[in-house]
Design a protein around this motif. Structure first.
Motif, mmCIF file in Angstrom:
data_model
loop_
_atom_site.group_PDB
_atom_site.id
_atom_site.type_symbol
_atom_site.label_atom_id
_atom_site.label_comp_id
_atom_site.label_asym_id
_atom_site.label_seq_id
_atom_site.Cartn_x
_atom_site.Cartn_y
_atom_site.Cartn_z
ATOM 1 N N ASN A 161 54.632 78.676 110.785
ATOM 2 C CA ASN A 161 56.058 78.387 110.600
ATOM 3 C C ASN A 161 56.142 77.014 109.932
ATOM 4 O O ASN A 161 55.732 76.019 110.515
ATOM 5 C CB ASN A 161 56.774 78.360 111.961
ATOM 6 N N TRP A 162 56.661 76.963 108.699
ATOM 7 C CA TRP A 162 56.738 75.720 107.940
ATOM 8 C C TRP A 162 58.091 75.054 108.161
ATOM 9 O O TRP A 162 59.122 75.724 108.129
ATOM 10 C CB TRP A 162 56.572 75.985 106.446
ATOM 11 N N TYR A 163 58.083 73.725 108.319
ATOM 12 C CA TYR A 163 59.310 72.961 108.506
ATOM 13 C C TYR A 163 59.267 71.717 107.627
ATOM 14 O O TYR A 163 58.422 70.844 107.823
ATOM 15 C CB TYR A 163 59.480 72.525 109.974
ATOM 16 N N ALA A 199 52.248 76.957 118.287
ATOM 17 C CA ALA A 199 53.656 77.211 118.604
ATOM 18 C C ALA A 199 53.805 77.693 120.044
ATOM 19 O O ALA A 199 52.962 78.411 120.557
ATOM 20 C CB ALA A 199 54.219 78.257 117.650
ATOM 21 N N GLN A 227 54.876 70.905 110.297
ATOM 22 C CA GLN A 227 55.954 70.076 109.770
ATOM 23 C C GLN A 227 55.372 69.248 108.619
ATOM 24 O O GLN A 227 54.263 68.738 108.725
ATOM 25 C CB GLN A 227 56.433 69.164 110.900
ATOM 26 N N ASN A 259 53.144 75.821 114.237
ATOM 27 C CA ASN A 259 54.280 75.135 113.629
ATOM 28 C C ASN A 259 53.691 74.005 112.807
ATOM 29 O O ASN A 259 52.908 73.209 113.324
ATOM 30 C CB ASN A 259 55.213 74.547 114.690
ATOM 31 N N PHE A 317 62.412 71.744 114.024
ATOM 32 C CA PHE A 317 61.454 70.767 113.508
ATOM 33 C C PHE A 317 61.815 70.239 112.124
ATOM 34 O O PHE A 317 61.100 69.412 111.583
ATOM 35 C CB PHE A 317 60.043 71.344 113.519
ATOM 36 N N LEU A 372 57.895 66.513 115.448
ATOM 37 C CA LEU A 372 56.942 67.388 116.107
ATOM 38 C C LEU A 372 55.972 66.508 116.889
ATOM 39 O O LEU A 372 55.261 65.689 116.310
ATOM 40 C CB LEU A 372 56.200 68.222 115.065
#
Length: 142
Positions: free
Chosen positions: A29-31, A103, A84, A82, A111, A116
């Motif tokens: 999951n990219w933030y 995650a 960031q 996750n 995020f 993070l």
């Protein structure tokens, strides 16, 4: 005798055949962090990242994570990550700084706005940097 030699030859060939590595899906999951980068690290200076560098860095980081044996092992156990990323000033222009963790499905932190923080679980945190040309440097998994 011919059948025996044929079977022996086939057994030898199959035994020596190079095994294809198992494909392990990686869920990331990219933030893109939109907050104050100095809140993450006081030594960071914010920098604008152009879309070309961002795209090259995300592709390179994905490839790096997919090839890392520790990350593969975590992914095999069903872990998602996750990650960031934030734009920081570097010696030769802008760079993307990556911070990641395993995650937690119950965590609903945004995020893109919140920092993070690393989790205490071993080999479930990562940091890296991507600079000019989309090259990943200093990948650390801890």
């Amino acid at each position: 005798m011919k059948k025996f030699l044929l079977l022996l030859t086939l057994a030898f060939l199959f035994g020596c055949a190079k095994k294809i590595p198992e494909f392990i899906p990686l869920s990331v999951n990219w933030y893109g962090f939109e907050g104050d980068v100095q809140a993450v690290n006081p030594s960071y200076k914010p920098a604008e990242i152009d879309s070309t560098l961002e795209e090259a860095c995300l592709i390179s980081m994905t490839r790096t994570l997919m090839e890392d044996k520790v990350i593969q092992e975590k992914s095999k156990n069903g872990k998602e990550f996750n990650v960031q990323y934030l734009g920081v000033a570097a010696k030769e222009g802008s760079a993307l700084e990556f911070r990641g963790q395993c995650a937690n499905p119950e965590d609903n932190t945004d995020f893109e706005k919140a920092i993070l923080f690393f989790v205490p679980e071993k080999n479930c945190n990562l940091t890296a940097r991507c600079e000019k040309g989309g090259k990943i440097q200093n990948l650390k998994i801890f």
